[in-house]
Design a protein around this motif. Structure first.
Motif, PDB file in Angstrom:
ATOM      1  N   HIS A   1       0.829  -1.202   0.000  1.00 49.83           N
ATOM      2  CA  HIS A   1       0.000   0.000   0.000  1.00 49.83           C
ATOM      3  C   HIS A   1       0.865   1.254   0.000  1.00 49.83           C
ATOM      4  CE1 HIS A   1      -2.417   3.196   1.980  1.00 49.83           C
ATOM      5  NE2 HIS A   1      -3.386   2.713   1.229  1.00 49.83           N
ATOM      6  N   GLU A   2       1.869   1.258   0.843  1.00 47.43           N
ATOM      7  CA  GLU A   2       2.750   2.426   0.933  1.00 47.43           C
ATOM      8  C   GLU A   2       3.534   2.634  -0.358  1.00 47.43           C
ATOM      9  OE1 GLU A   2       4.462   5.768   2.603  1.00 47.43           O
ATOM     10  OE2 GLU A   2       2.893   4.503   3.489  1.00 47.43           O
ATOM     11  N   GLU A   3       4.012   1.537  -0.936  1.00 48.49           N
ATOM     12  CA  GLU A   3       4.900   1.628  -2.094  1.00 48.49           C
ATOM     13  C   GLU A   3       4.149   1.858  -3.401  1.00 48.49           C
ATOM     14  OE1 GLU A   3       8.653   1.415  -4.153  1.00 48.49           O
ATOM     15  OE2 GLU A   3       8.067   1.756  -2.078  1.00 48.49           O
ATOM     16  N   TYR A   4       3.087   1.072  -3.621  1.00 47.19           N
ATOM     17  CA  TYR A   4       2.455   1.063  -4.937  1.00 47.19           C
ATOM     18  C   TYR A   4       1.195   1.924  -5.038  1.00 47.19           C
ATOM     19  CZ  TYR A   4       5.582  -2.907  -5.255  1.00 47.19           C
ATOM     20  OH  TYR A   4       6.689  -3.706  -5.201  1.00 47.19           O
ATOM     21  N   VAL A   5       0.572   2.230  -3.897  1.00 49.45           N
ATOM     22  CA  VAL A   5      -0.608   3.104  -3.906  1.00 49.45           C
ATOM     23  C   VAL A   5      -0.215   4.540  -3.590  1.00 49.45           C
ATOM     24  CG1 VAL A   5      -2.872   3.552  -2.878  1.00 49.45           C
ATOM     25  CG2 VAL A   5      -2.132   1.192  -3.278  1.00 49.45           C
ATOM     26  N   LYS A   6       0.487   4.752  -2.479  1.00 46.36           N
ATOM     27  CA  LYS A   6       0.791   6.104  -2.034  1.00 46.36           C
ATOM     28  C   LYS A   6       1.989   6.717  -2.760  1.00 46.36           C
ATOM     29  CE  LYS A   6       0.360   7.053   2.322  1.00 46.36           C
ATOM     30  NZ  LYS A   6       0.504   7.036   3.803  1.00 46.36           N
ATOM     31  N   ARG A   7       3.059   5.916  -2.942  1.00 46.93           N
ATOM     32  CA  ARG A   7       4.271   6.498  -3.506  1.00 46.93           C
ATOM     33  C   ARG A   7       4.302   6.427  -5.033  1.00 46.93           C
ATOM     34  NH1 ARG A   7       9.814   6.046  -4.558  1.00 46.93           N
ATOM     35  NH2 ARG A   7       9.828   3.775  -4.677  1.00 46.93           N
ATOM     36  N   ARG A   8       4.132   5.241  -5.581  1.00 47.19           N
ATOM     37  CA  ARG A   8       4.214   5.081  -7.033  1.00 47.19           C
ATOM     38  C   ARG A   8       2.895   5.395  -7.738  1.00 47.19           C
ATOM     39  NH1 ARG A   8       8.809   2.023  -8.713  1.00 47.19           N
ATOM     40  NH2 ARG A   8      10.012   1.239  -6.934  1.00 47.19           N
ATOM     41  N   LYS A   9       1.757   5.300  -6.996  1.00 50.01           N
ATOM     42  CA  LYS A   9       0.427   5.569  -7.543  1.00 50.01           C
ATOM     43  C   LYS A   9       0.123   4.669  -8.745  1.00 50.01           C
ATOM     44  CE  LYS A   9       0.498  10.362  -5.947  1.00 50.01           C
ATOM     45  NZ  LYS A   9      -0.182   9.999  -4.678  1.00 50.01           N
ATOM     46  N   TRP A  10       0.492   3.409  -8.633  1.00 50.00           N
ATOM     47  CA  TRP A  10       0.190   2.454  -9.688  1.00 50.00           C
ATOM     48  C   TRP A  10      -1.297   2.105  -9.716  1.00 50.00           C
ATOM     49  CZ3 TRP A  10       4.689  -1.681  -9.596  1.00 50.00           C
ATOM     50  CH2 TRP A  10       5.846  -1.082 -10.086  1.00 50.00           C
ATOM     51  N   LEU A  11      -1.970   2.197  -8.560  1.00 47.41           N
ATOM     52  CA  LEU A  11      -3.407   1.976  -8.485  1.00 47.41           C
ATOM     53  C   LEU A  11      -3.943   2.768  -7.295  1.00 47.41           C
ATOM     54  CD1 LEU A  11      -3.977  -1.655  -7.099  1.00 47.41           C
ATOM     55  CD2 LEU A  11      -1.789  -0.548  -7.124  1.00 47.41           C
ATOM     56  N   ASP A  12      -5.263   3.013  -7.317  1.00 50.00           N
ATOM     57  CA  ASP A  12      -5.836   3.861  -6.270  1.00 50.00           C
ATOM     58  C   ASP A  12      -6.295   3.029  -5.080  1.00 50.00           C
ATOM     59  OD1 ASP A  12      -8.340   2.756  -6.921  1.00 50.00           O
ATOM     60  OD2 ASP A  12      -8.698   4.298  -8.429  1.00 50.00           O
ATOM     61  N   GLU A  13      -6.796   3.723  -4.059  1.00 47.38           N
ATOM     62  CA  GLU A  13      -7.162   3.080  -2.804  1.00 47.38           C
ATOM     63  C   GLU A  13      -8.227   2.002  -3.004  1.00 47.38           C
ATOM     64  OE1 GLU A  13      -5.904   3.477   0.159  1.00 47.38           O
ATOM     65  OE2 GLU A  13      -4.743   5.345   0.026  1.00 47.38           O
ATOM     66  N   LYS A  14      -9.268   2.331  -3.766  1.00 45.84           N
ATOM     67  CA  LYS A  14     -10.377   1.393  -3.934  1.00 45.84           C
ATOM     68  C   LYS A  14      -9.934   0.152  -4.694  1.00 45.84           C
ATOM     69  CE  LYS A  14     -15.090   0.865  -5.612  1.00 45.84           C
ATOM     70  NZ  LYS A  14     -14.761  -0.420  -6.293  1.00 45.84           N
ATOM     71  N   ASN A  15      -9.173   0.336  -5.775  1.00 49.51           N
ATOM     72  CA  ASN A  15      -8.714  -0.811  -6.537  1.00 49.51           C
ATOM     73  C   ASN A  15      -7.809  -1.709  -5.697  1.00 49.51           C
ATOM     74  OD1 ASN A  15     -10.060  -0.273  -8.955  1.00 49.51           O
ATOM     75  ND2 ASN A  15      -8.453   1.101  -9.674  1.00 49.51           N
ATOM     76  N   TYR A  16      -6.967  -1.091  -4.881  1.00 50.73           N
ATOM     77  CA  TYR A  16      -6.092  -1.885  -4.023  1.00 50.73           C
ATOM     78  C   TYR A  16      -6.920  -2.659  -2.990  1.00 50.73           C
ATOM     79  CZ  TYR A  16      -2.376  -3.212  -0.818  1.00 50.73           C
ATOM     80  OH  TYR A  16      -1.520  -3.927  -0.021  1.00 50.73           O
ATOM     81  N   ALA A  17      -7.909  -1.988  -2.401  1.00 52.69           N
ATOM     82  CA  ALA A  17      -8.774  -2.665  -1.430  1.00 52.69           C
ATOM     83  C   ALA A  17      -9.515  -3.836  -2.080  1.00 52.69           C
ATOM     84  CB  ALA A  17      -9.763  -1.683  -0.830  1.00 52.69           C
ATOM     85  N   ASP A  18      -9.961  -3.661  -3.320  1.00 46.53           N
ATOM     86  CA  ASP A  18     -10.639  -4.741  -4.036  1.00 46.53           C
ATOM     87  C   ASP A  18      -9.698  -5.919  -4.269  1.00 46.53           C
ATOM     88  OD1 ASP A  18     -12.978  -3.316  -4.126  1.00 46.53           O
ATOM     89  OD2 ASP A  18     -12.686  -2.574  -6.172  1.00 46.53           O
ATOM     90  N   LEU A  19      -8.448  -5.622  -4.633  1.00 49.24           N
ATOM     91  CA  LEU A  19      -7.469  -6.692  -4.848  1.00 49.24           C
ATOM     92  C   LEU A  19      -7.218  -7.468  -3.557  1.00 49.24           C
ATOM     93  CD1 LEU A  19      -4.576  -5.405  -7.161  1.00 49.24           C
ATOM     94  CD2 LEU A  19      -6.299  -7.141  -7.643  1.00 49.24           C
ATOM     95  N   VAL A  20      -7.035  -6.739  -2.459  1.00 51.75           N
ATOM     96  CA  VAL A  20      -6.781  -7.392  -1.172  1.00 51.75           C
ATOM     97  C   VAL A  20      -7.967  -8.261  -0.774  1.00 51.75           C
ATOM     98  CG1 VAL A  20      -6.406  -7.017   1.296  1.00 51.75           C
ATOM     99  CG2 VAL A  20      -5.166  -5.628  -0.373  1.00 51.75           C
ATOM    100  N   ALA A  21      -9.185  -7.742  -0.928  1.00 54.91           N
ATOM    101  CA  ALA A  21     -10.383  -8.506  -0.568  1.00 54.91           C
ATOM    102  C   ALA A  21     -10.497  -9.773  -1.416  1.00 54.91           C
ATOM    103  CB  ALA A  21     -11.624  -7.636  -0.740  1.00 54.91           C
TER     104      ALA A  21
END
Length: 296
Positions: free
Chosen positions: A32-52
């Motif tokens: 989350h820190e690396e790919y959502v917040k820093r690199r912005k490869w995907l947004d919060e919702k998409n990341y949450a969907d992937l984790v779920a």
């Protein structure tokens, strides 16, 4: 911006840096820190969907999230590179432990306990950071807290799946009219046809391997079948798979229980996904060696 096809999956080796972080939730927090917040490869919702999604599927959730991020960035090659970058350092380290630390008991070493305490801070930071984004409001927060409490009180895979289903139904009932935050659509560089092929292959191997094992008495094939079933049928983190692996490798005579426990201690000392414990088990088995370790 997405990685262009000519860059292939080599960007997936950014996941290599993740080997310095411990255990599934800590891994997810680092992702989350690396790919959502820093690199912005995907947004919060998409990341949450992937984790779920990956929590709902059998197998190692943190490894699956890393693979999914790699696929999202650079297709199948990106997923393969992300998996190798995430898992290979830990697997190599455990093979080295299997070679060097035979007969040593490090399960209760003081330095190991210290490293595990440090990991708590990483997990706490990850949980807090994701909770502030995904569990906003009293109702969402209550669902999250109750889910966490039930998970800790009854730590079984079926309860985890039941919590996901019940929480989803509650969310559908109470939040279906909420205005959704505008998010970037996730574009996976893999076709539906390719996905169906891989899903078919997953089940085909799962059912064919036991039949081959009955007809062909080969220890390498038997080991591959045991480890494939362990990875394909277990929900949750690496700790959940340990009893299943122990039942397959100790009673069969592939190794002693002392060797198994020593390897578990080594796996706790090595960063990266606990599922790479299989590389140690393959190395110290009756067949042994790097090839069998890779097969496991």
């Amino acid at each position: 911006m997405p990685i262009e096809s000519h860059t292939g999956g080599f960007k997936g080796f950014a996941a290599f840096r993740t080997y310095i972080v411990w255990r599934p939730i800590a891994h997810l927090g680092y992702f989350h820190e690396e790919y959502v917040k820093r690199r912005k490869w995907l947004d919060e919702k998409n990341y949450a969907d992937l984790v779920a999604l990956c929590q709902f599927l059998p197998g190692p959730a943190s490894s699956q999230v890393g693979i999914a991020i790699g696929i999202q960035r650079a297709g199948l090659i990106g997923g393969l590179m992300a998996w190798l970058g995430f898992s290979l350092p830990s697997a190599i380290a455990l093979m080295f432990f299997a070679w060097v630390l035979k007969g040593l008991n490090i399960q209760h070493a003081g330095w190991l306990q210290g490293l595990m305490i440090v990991a708590i801070a990483v997990v706490a930071q990850a949980v807090w950071g994701m909770a502030s984004k995904l569990a906003t409001g009293k109702t969402r927060g209550t669902i999250a807290v109750l889910s966490a409490v039930v998970t800790m009180l009854v730590p079984t895979s079926m309860v985890q799946v039941l919590i996901i289903i019940v929480s989803g139904l509650i969310g559908w009932r109470f939040f279906k009219n909420d205005t959704m935050q505008e998010t970037q659509q996730m574009k996976l560089k893999i076709s539906r046809k390719t996905g169906i092929v891989f899903l078919t292959l997953f089940f085909a191997v799962l059912f064919v391997l036991p039949l081959l094992r009955l007809g062909i008495h080969n220890q390498g094939l038997a080991m591959f079948d045991s480890f494939y079933r362990a990875g394909a049928l277990v929900f949750g983190g690496g700790h959940v798979v340990l009893p299943l692996l122990q039942q397959d490798v100790v009673p069969t005579g592939w190794m002693t229980n002392a060797q198994f426990l020593a390897g578990y201690g080594a796996a706790q000392a090595v960063p990266g996904p606990l599922f790479t414990f299989s590389s140690y088990l393959g190395f110290v088995s009756a067949l042994g060696g790097i090839i069998i370790s890779a097969l496991a």
